[in-house]
Design a protein around this motif. Structure first.
Motif, mmCIF file in Angstrom:
data_model
loop_
_atom_site.group_PDB
_atom_site.id
_atom_site.type_symbol
_atom_site.label_atom_id
_atom_site.label_comp_id
_atom_site.label_asym_id
_atom_site.label_seq_id
_atom_site.Cartn_x
_atom_site.Cartn_y
_atom_site.Cartn_z
ATOM 1 N N GLY A 180 -23.460 16.774 41.786
ATOM 2 C CA GLY A 180 -24.685 16.032 41.492
ATOM 3 C C GLY A 180 -24.920 15.901 39.995
ATOM 4 O O GLY A 180 -25.238 14.817 39.478
ATOM 5 N N SER A 237 -22.503 13.510 38.494
ATOM 6 C CA SER A 237 -22.832 12.141 38.891
ATOM 7 C C SER A 237 -23.936 11.575 38.013
ATOM 8 O O SER A 237 -23.934 10.404 37.650
ATOM 9 C CB SER A 237 -23.296 12.103 40.351
ATOM 10 O OG SER A 237 -22.306 12.643 41.146
ATOM 11 N N TRP A 238 -24.873 12.453 37.696
ATOM 12 C CA TRP A 238 -25.936 12.017 36.790
ATOM 13 C C TRP A 238 -25.349 11.729 35.404
ATOM 14 O O TRP A 238 -25.588 10.702 34.801
ATOM 15 C CB TRP A 238 -27.031 13.091 36.699
ATOM 16 C CG TRP A 238 -28.053 12.711 35.678
ATOM 17 C CD1 TRP A 238 -29.125 11.881 35.853
ATOM 18 C CD2 TRP A 238 -28.052 13.105 34.292
ATOM 19 N NE1 TRP A 238 -29.795 11.717 34.670
ATOM 20 C CE2 TRP A 238 -29.170 12.454 33.696
ATOM 21 C CE3 TRP A 238 -27.238 13.927 33.524
ATOM 22 C CZ2 TRP A 238 -29.473 12.616 32.341
ATOM 23 C CZ3 TRP A 238 -27.537 14.089 32.182
ATOM 24 C CH2 TRP A 238 -28.647 13.429 31.598
ATOM 25 N N LEU A 273 -25.527 7.749 43.257
ATOM 26 C CA LEU A 273 -25.768 8.919 44.105
ATOM 27 C C LEU A 273 -25.685 8.563 45.593
ATOM 28 O O LEU A 273 -25.263 9.363 46.417
ATOM 29 C CB LEU A 273 -27.136 9.528 43.772
ATOM 30 C CG LEU A 273 -27.400 10.908 44.359
ATOM 31 C CD1 LEU A 273 -26.412 11.946 43.856
ATOM 32 C CD2 LEU A 273 -28.823 11.366 44.044
ATOM 33 N N ARG A 317 -28.663 16.500 45.347
ATOM 34 C CA ARG A 317 -29.794 15.845 44.659
ATOM 35 C C ARG A 317 -30.366 16.746 43.569
ATOM 36 O O ARG A 317 -30.750 16.275 42.504
ATOM 37 C CB ARG A 317 -30.884 15.474 45.668
ATOM 38 C CG ARG A 317 -30.448 14.349 46.590
ATOM 39 C CD ARG A 317 -31.632 13.705 47.312
ATOM 40 N NE ARG A 317 -31.203 12.520 48.045
ATOM 41 C CZ ARG A 317 -30.959 12.502 49.357
ATOM 42 N NH1 ARG A 317 -31.113 13.596 50.086
ATOM 43 N NH2 ARG A 317 -30.564 11.386 49.928
ATOM 44 N N TYR A 322 -28.249 16.453 40.541
ATOM 45 C CA TYR A 322 -28.518 15.174 39.875
ATOM 46 C C TYR A 322 -29.829 15.259 39.089
ATOM 47 O O TYR A 322 -29.905 14.900 37.917
ATOM 48 C CB TYR A 322 -28.581 14.081 40.938
ATOM 49 C CG TYR A 322 -28.558 12.671 40.368
ATOM 50 C CD1 TYR A 322 -27.357 11.986 40.207
ATOM 51 C CD2 TYR A 322 -29.747 12.035 40.008
ATOM 52 C CE1 TYR A 322 -27.333 10.700 39.695
ATOM 53 C CE2 TYR A 322 -29.732 10.746 39.488
ATOM 54 C CZ TYR A 322 -28.526 10.073 39.336
ATOM 55 O OH TYR A 322 -28.502 8.802 38.831
#
Lengths: 622, 339
Positions: free
Chosen positions: A176, A179-180, A186, A212, A215
């Motif tokens: 996460g 990915s951010w 996402l 999440r 992220y």
């Protein structure tokens, strides 16, 4: 998404190399694979390099148990997973210790600081904690300690997961966060987790929460001030693309070939790293006419495969080096009986058990000569995961057209590596012609099992069960045409030449060899198999500097393309880099006269571009 | 597997024009003739039959059969046969092997074939010697046997092939003698009819390297006394005068003379070839002289799931895909478009 909500900036990069590293049980391969998919779907070119230990679960926290997954994603065209790592995600001290040598200076280091306990530090060989403020071990890097374990635990406090189960979710926090950091979608990852854990709602829910949280951690903590954006690759043939791994691509190529040939696909196999995934994949495709047989050993696997070829199926056996050694005698029988069979060898480090999970190109001579007697087989090699589809298809096409056994060489790096691949239309693939007899009518002298097609020298493939086509095959030398047993000296000599001529004749249909760069000059780099990407990248770099260097990559090793000798004569020096001790080099030396230089590095890992550029520069005459 | 023949076949229709090259007087001639007669009698069309052999004297067999044939490599015939049955369940498959071929170099494939219960017949020509390599002791040679490679006598403990097969859960076991045409016809017919791996041990003489391999039980003058013909549901009575029987003392077979010690035919062990329990099959497999007669005929015939049938069941259950399905597979779960 709104990037204005905090002080963070977004910076554009052309390409990034990320390496995820942790314990074997930390889910690094899964994490890396999902990040790869998200990158590919974002339109990046990607190349991956999974690097994992042979032990299923070495003791946690040990150097032996470290599993890594390297991903190179770019807005340009790339061919390798990259020499140097830009970002290392280390889940524990052992992962850090083992992978730090790959991280470039000033590279980004994201570590799970919770794992840097006295015990784990000691297991990894650290005398002091490199995360301590006054410690200098990591001063050359940008270090981002993140309390991954604690943050995961906090995120899951509302769930009823055991602490052990919670621990297992922390890779999704890392995923996460990454990915951010790289602006990945996402939602794609959410869907991937849903697919992966759909049948286990307990873990699905937890992993989504943690994903999440990771992220949001990037978004909300002040630790990361910059996000990075690697734009979509600009070029590319229009079409539908997917991400494909080499073992998967081999399987798909075989299925496509069987479908085009109107045949059932038979796989006889025995589990062996790193080839087993082909068996796994194909055993799920029964609805597409695929029959898989997990035999009692490598020998039974190839023998069953030969019998299936005799029984008019597209027949394949898959293995790795030690397994092919066991199959040698039976492969000779396939040569003798002129049956179409494909032997896929996903090469690994050798000799003996060697390095089961590492890559190597050291079975080339085994494929060429590793049988008793004069026993020529066609040898074709895949250069990348996507290319493995086409080499598998070609292996099948040639096997059926010429009634020959074919060795398809892949390797551990291709097998587990992934790249974007344009999905072909079945109708666009070449036709697969072959002569299958299903009637004895119109045969003036009755059925002759070794009566040959004058063009291909292929003998007919009689359909078993047809009246009038009964015949006996075997390993004893046969009279040409009639197929009766023969000890006649002239016939044996003739048949020896005939078997060789059938393989050599395939060269007639090979396309002209493609040369990357000028078709004459100072240095020509010749590669085969998975070193394609490294060699091409090195040659590109040097050509951009104005050096006189070109590149030829060989898909076919037996037979070799007919124009190769001519091409060699147009260069001062031919450089042959290989992950073996000079196997292709010795084959080329035996056939052509050229001023050659070999470069060999047998480390169980892909060749480094830097090493290649060095040897090429050193080979330039000026 | 066999379909009703459109016509009758003669034994010679199964013979090729190739010269048979076994040594004069070899037991294999009688087996070859017996198998050809048996196939003709059953009316199996030659084009539906495949003979698969390994290496050894016995393995020349396929060259003499006017069917499909494959003379493969040493010890591996069971693996070829398994592959063929998966690919072509419509073929009537026979494995021809010897004691060296199937129990030494091919021991692994032999047990796995039996374990899987592939629908085919194995004829194991057991002459207790390596013939083609000119006379070394084999895995069925008796302890103490002097051969070229065991000048002081073999110290290898021999296999009993039927006992080994029981260890692999074989469903069908039979034994015959090369020179006994009647039993040969009976067991090959029963083997053919059996769905699954039918294993037949043929006691065979090698008149060159191991002459008299089975003389103590196969010779005409002793055969009736030293063997017992098994028939399902029948008591085990033997002897030229049918004056002897085998009875079970607990789980110990014992030979007796009818009329002596108050024992009669009704005391004899009644053969149950369909007993799913392996215990009595094992007793039969181990029964031998000098105190007991060697059983010939069908020892065991018990149905088990058939491998190649199960393979096709799974394939059928999976359904049949189309070009669209192949294309969908190529696409995988996730794609993106470049335009």
């Amino acid at each position: 998404m709104n990037l204005q909500q905090n002080a963070q900036r977004s910076e554009e990069l052309e390409s990034v190399v990320v390496r995820f590293a942790g314990d074997s049980g930390d889910g690094m391969q899964l994490t890396g694979g999902q990040f790869t998919l998200a990158s590919a779907l974002a339109g990046n070119d990607v190349a991956t390099f999974p690097d994992y230990p042979a032990e299923i679960r070495a003791p946690a926290g040990t150097l032996a148990g470290v599993s890594g997954y390297q991903l190179h994603f770019s807005s340009g065209e790339i061919f390798t997973p990259g020499d140097d790592v830009d970002v290392l995600v280390a889940m524990n001290p052992a992962a850090l210790a083992k992978n730090l040598p790959f991280l470039r200076e000033n590279g980004m280091l994201i570590v799970n600081s919770d794992a840097f306990t006295a015990k784990l530090l000691k297991m990894a060989g650290f005398e002091t904690n490199p995360l301590d403020e006054d410690d200098t071990q990591l001063e050359k890097y940008q270090v981002y300690p993140v309390d991954l374990t604690r943050l995961t635990r906090d995120a899951l406090v509302e769930t009823d997961l055991t602490s052990k189960e919670v621990e297992r979710c922390k890779n999704f926090f890392a995923l996460g966060l990454m990915s951010w950091l790289y602006e990945r979608d996402l939602q794609i990852l959410v869907e991937e987790v849903e697919t992966q854990f759909g049948s286990k709602p307990r873990y699905l829910n937890a992993n989504l929460i943690v994903l999440r949280s990771g992220y949001n951690y990037g978004e909300n903590s002040a630790q990361f001030m910059v996000r990075y954006r690697v734009p979509a690759a600009k070029s590319g043939v229009p079409g539908t693309y997917r991400n494909v791994q080499g073992n998967e691509a081999v399987s798909l190529g075989l299925i496509a070939a069987a479908h085009r040939a109107g045949k059932e696909l038979f796989l006889g196999s025995y589990p062996i790293t790193p080839a087993s995934d082909i068996l796994h994949f194909l055993s799920k495709q029964k609805a597409l006419g695929v029959l898989t047989f997990q035999a009692e050993d490598e020998i039974a696997a190839v023998c069953a495969t030969i019998a299936a070829a005799w029984g008019n199926q597209l027949a394949v056996t898959t293995t790795s080096g030690p397994g092919m050694a066991l199959k040698g005698e039976a492969m000779g029988l396939a040569v003798m009986t002129e049956l179409p069979m494909i032997v896929v060898n996903v090469q690994r480090g050798g000799p003996s058990t060697g390095l089961p999970t590492k890559t190597e190109q050291s079975d080339l001579l085994q494929a060429m000569y590793g049988r008793n007697g004069e026993s020529p087989m066609v040898v074709i090699a895949a250069r990348s995961p996507g290319d493995a589809f086409y080499t598998a298809y070609e292996a099948a096409r040639v096997a059926l057209k010429y009634m020959v056994p074919v060795v398809l060489l892949s390797d551990g790096y291709i097998a587990n590596g992934a790249e974007p691949w344009r999905v072909p239309d079945l109708e666009d693939l070449p036709e697969i012609p072959y002569v299958e007899l299903d009637s004895a009518e119109g045969l003036p002298d009755g059925f002759q099992p070794y009566a040959r097609d004058p063009e291909t020298l292929a003998r007919p493939w009689p359909k078993l069960g047809t009246p009038g086509l009964e015949h006996r095959l075997g390993g004893i030398e046969k009279w040409d045409v009639t197929g009766h047993i023969s000890y006649d000296p002239d016939n044996h000599h003739h048949m020896t030449l005939q078997r060789q001529a059938r393989v050599d004749g395939i060269a007639k249909e090979l396309p002209a060899t493609e040369i990357f760069g000028d078709d004459s000059g100072d240095v020509l780099v010749v590669s085969w198999g998975s070193t394609y990407g490294s060699c091409l990248t090195a040659v590109r770099l040097l050509r951009n500097e104005g050096r006189s260097v070109s590149h030829v990559h060989l898909r076919w090793i037996n037979p070799l393309p007919r124009d190769l000798g001519d091409i060699f004569s147009r260069f001062n020096t031919v450089v042959v880099p290989e992950i073996n001790n000079g196997q292709l080099f010795s084959i080329l030396r035996g056939k052509f006269d050229f001023n050659g230089r070999r470069f060999n590095r047998v480390g169980g890992i892909p060749l480094q571009i830097e090493d290649l550029t060095e040897v090429i520069i050193d080979s330039l005459s000026s | 597997m066999t379909t009703q023949p459109p016509r009758k076949y003669k034994a010679k229709e199964y013979a090729t024009d190739q010269d048979v090259r076994w040594c004069p007087g070899c037991g294999d001639y009688a087996i070859l003739a017996g198998v050809q007669r048996s196939l003709a009698k059953q009316g199996v069309p030659p084009e539906k039959v495949a003979f698969i052999s390994g290496i050894g004297c016995s393995s020349r067999f396929p060259y003499y059969m006017a069917t499909y044939g494959f003379h493969t490599i040493h010890g591996r015939a069971p693996a070829f046969a398994t592959g063929l049955k998966i690919a072509r369940p419509d073929m009537n498959v026979w494995v021809i092997t010897g004691d060296g071929d199937s129990l030494s170099i091919g021991g692994n494939h032999f047990i796995h074939l039996l374990r899987r219960n592939v629908d085919l017949n194995i004829l194991l020509f057991n002459n207790r010697i390596y013939g083609l390599t000119k006379g070394q002791y084999s895995p069925t040679s008796e302890v103490g046997k002097k051969t070229k490679s065991s000048p002081m006598g073999s110290i290898d403990h021999p296999f009993k092939p039927l006992q080994l097969a029981i260890g692999a859960d074989a469903g069908f076991l039979a034994r015959t003698i090369d020179v006994d045409a009647k039993v040969m016809a009976e067991v090959t017919a029963a083997a053919s009819a059996y769905r699954g791996t039918a294993f037949v041990e043929v006691l065979q003489n090698c008149n060159i390297f191991n002459d008299g391999a089975w003389e103590n039980i196969a010779a005409k003058q002793v055969r009736a006394e030293m063997t017992v013909r098994l028939a399902h549901g029948e008591p085990m009575i033997f002897g030229k005068a049918k004056d002897k029987g085998v009875r079970l003392d607990g789980l110990k077979p014992v030979a007796f003379t009818i009329g002596e010690d108050g024992l009669s035919t009704s005391d004899a062990w009644v053969h149950d070839a369909h007993d799913p329990d392996l215990t009595r099959s094992m007793l039969l497999a181990r029964m031998e002289g000098p105190d007991l007669p060697t059983p010939v005929g069908v020892l065991r015939s018990v149905d088990r799931p058939v491998f190649d049938v199960e393979v096709r069941k799974q394939a059928n259950a999976a359904g049949s895909g189309t070009a669209t399905d192949v294309h969908d597979l190529l696409k995988g779960r996730r794609t993106w478009t470049v335009s």
